[in-house]
Design a protein around this motif. Structure first.
Motif, short mmCIF file in Angstrom:
data_model
loop_
_atom_site.label_atom_id
_atom_site.label_comp_id
_atom_site.label_asym_id
_atom_site.label_seq_id
_atom_site.Cartn_x
_atom_site.Cartn_y
_atom_site.Cartn_z
N TYR A 208 2.38 0.83 23.22
CA TYR A 208 2.31 -0.09 22.09
C TYR A 208 3.42 -1.13 22.19
CZ TYR A 208 -0.58 3.22 19.42
OH TYR A 208 -1.57 4.04 18.98
N LEU A 209 3.13 -2.31 21.68
CA LEU A 209 4.18 -3.27 21.36
C LEU A 209 4.46 -3.06 19.87
CD1 LEU A 209 3.11 -6.56 23.13
CD2 LEU A 209 4.85 -4.92 23.82
N CYS A 210 5.68 -2.73 19.53
CA CYS A 210 6.05 -2.50 18.13
C CYS A 210 6.78 -3.72 17.61
CB CYS A 210 6.94 -1.27 18.00
SG CYS A 210 6.11 0.26 18.50
N VAL A 211 6.19 -4.36 16.62
CA VAL A 211 6.76 -5.57 16.03
C VAL A 211 7.48 -5.15 14.75
CG1 VAL A 211 6.24 -7.83 15.03
CG2 VAL A 211 4.87 -6.95 16.96
N PHE A 212 8.78 -5.39 14.71
CA PHE A 212 9.59 -5.03 13.55
C PHE A 212 9.94 -6.30 12.79
CE2 PHE A 212 10.25 -1.64 16.58
CZ PHE A 212 10.07 -0.52 15.80
N LEU A 213 9.55 -6.33 11.52
CA LEU A 213 9.85 -7.46 10.66
C LEU A 213 10.93 -7.05 9.67
CD1 LEU A 213 6.25 -8.79 9.96
CD2 LEU A 213 7.80 -9.39 11.81
N ARG A 214 11.77 -7.99 9.35
CA ARG A 214 12.87 -7.78 8.41
C ARG A 214 12.47 -8.46 7.11
NH1 ARG A 214 17.10 -10.81 6.79
NH2 ARG A 214 19.06 -9.76 6.42
N CYS A 215 12.75 -7.78 5.98
CA CYS A 215 12.42 -8.38 4.70
C CYS A 215 13.37 -7.86 3.63
CB CYS A 215 10.98 -8.07 4.30
SG CYS A 215 10.70 -6.36 3.83
N SER A 216 13.29 -8.48 2.49
CA SER A 216 14.02 -8.02 1.31
C SER A 216 12.99 -7.61 0.27
CB SER A 216 14.88 -9.15 0.75
OG SER A 216 15.86 -9.53 1.68
N ILE A 217 13.39 -6.68 -0.58
CA ILE A 217 12.53 -6.28 -1.70
C ILE A 217 13.37 -6.33 -2.97
CG2 ILE A 217 10.97 -4.87 -0.30
CD1 ILE A 217 12.48 -2.39 -1.26
N ALA A 218 12.70 -6.53 -4.09
CA ALA A 218 13.42 -6.67 -5.36
C ALA A 218 13.22 -5.47 -6.28
CB ALA A 218 12.95 -7.94 -6.08
N GLU A 219 12.51 -4.45 -5.80
CA GLU A 219 12.25 -3.29 -6.64
C GLU A 219 12.34 -2.02 -5.80
OE1 GLU A 219 8.03 -3.47 -7.87
OE2 GLU A 219 7.90 -5.05 -6.38
N GLU A 220 12.48 -0.90 -6.46
CA GLU A 220 12.56 0.38 -5.75
C GLU A 220 11.17 0.77 -5.25
OE1 GLU A 220 15.11 2.62 -4.92
OE2 GLU A 220 16.31 0.86 -5.40
N PRO A 221 11.08 1.30 -4.03
CA PRO A 221 9.80 1.78 -3.52
C PRO A 221 9.31 2.97 -4.36
CG PRO A 221 11.46 1.73 -1.78
CD PRO A 221 12.16 1.44 -3.06
N GLU B 190 0.81 -1.22 0.00
CA GLU B 190 0.00 0.00 0.00
C GLU B 190 0.85 1.27 0.00
OE1 GLU B 190 -3.75 -1.72 2.65
OE2 GLU B 190 -2.46 -0.16 3.50
N GLU B 191 1.90 1.29 0.81
CA GLU B 191 2.67 2.52 1.00
C GLU B 191 3.80 2.70 0.00
OE1 GLU B 191 3.87 3.18 5.05
OE2 GLU B 191 1.94 2.47 5.82
N ALA B 192 4.35 1.60 -0.51
CA ALA B 192 5.53 1.71 -1.37
C ALA B 192 5.43 0.93 -2.67
CB ALA B 192 6.77 1.25 -0.60
N GLY B 193 4.36 0.16 -2.83
CA GLY B 193 4.18 -0.58 -4.08
C GLY B 193 5.18 -1.70 -4.29
N VAL B 194 5.69 -2.26 -3.21
CA VAL B 194 6.69 -3.33 -3.35
C VAL B 194 6.19 -4.64 -2.75
CG1 VAL B 194 8.67 -1.78 -3.41
CG2 VAL B 194 7.91 -2.67 -1.23
N GLU B 195 6.59 -5.74 -3.37
CA GLU B 195 6.34 -7.08 -2.86
C GLU B 195 7.53 -7.46 -1.97
OE1 GLU B 195 3.72 -9.12 -3.49
OE2 GLU B 195 2.71 -7.83 -4.95
N THR B 196 7.27 -8.15 -0.89
CA THR B 196 8.34 -8.56 0.02
C THR B 196 8.65 -10.04 -0.15
OG1 THR B 196 6.81 -9.14 1.78
CG2 THR B 196 7.62 -6.88 1.75
#
Length: 131
Positions: A73-86, A41-47
């Motif tokens: 809040y409990l802030c959950v941070f997930l790590r991912c890779s993307i293959a395209e520019e946001p 939604e925010e960056a148009g990228v698939e993770t």
């Protein structure tokens, strides 16, 4: 590694601060589904290669603050890779995407990103917890 993040454009307390994409889980939504949805939604990228990064405890309380302005809040941070520019899909929320070394992030950082940085977490070291 380099870390990409948007520069906020809204006029709230977080205005013009550097932060991370994402906000809140939808009711019943899993963490991984939320991360994928928010980045799309925010960056148009698939993770891909999505994994748990860390969880932080974010508490904000100001003396004399009106009811409802304090939060915990409990802030959950997930790590991912993307293959395209946001891309800039929410111009009311972010004016641009920039890439910076994790050890040299610009300021000011939003509360979530600042807390994550101060915690000593390194997003470039895998936790091994795939989602």
């Amino acid at each position: 590694g380099r870390f990409g993040r948007p520069k906020s454009s809204h006029s709230s307390r977080a205005a013009r601060r550097y932060g991370l994409p994402g906000r809140h889980l939808e009711y019943g939504e899993e963490w991984a589904a939320c991360a994928r949805r928010e980045l799309l939604e925010e960056a148009g990228v698939e993770t891909f290669e999505l994994e748990l990064g860390t969880v932080t405890n974010a508490v904000s309380s100001r003396i004399g603050a009106p009811p409802g302005e304090d939060f915990h809040y409990l802030c959950v941070f997930l790590r991912c890779s993307i293959a395209e520019e946001p891309r800039y899909l929410e111009p009311d929320r972010a004016t641009e995407w920039e890439w910076h070394p994790w050890d040299d992030l610009p300021s000011p950082l939003d509360a979530r990103l600042g807390q994550l940085k101060r915690s000593g977490f390194n997003p470039f070291i895998s936790s091994g917890s795939s989602l």
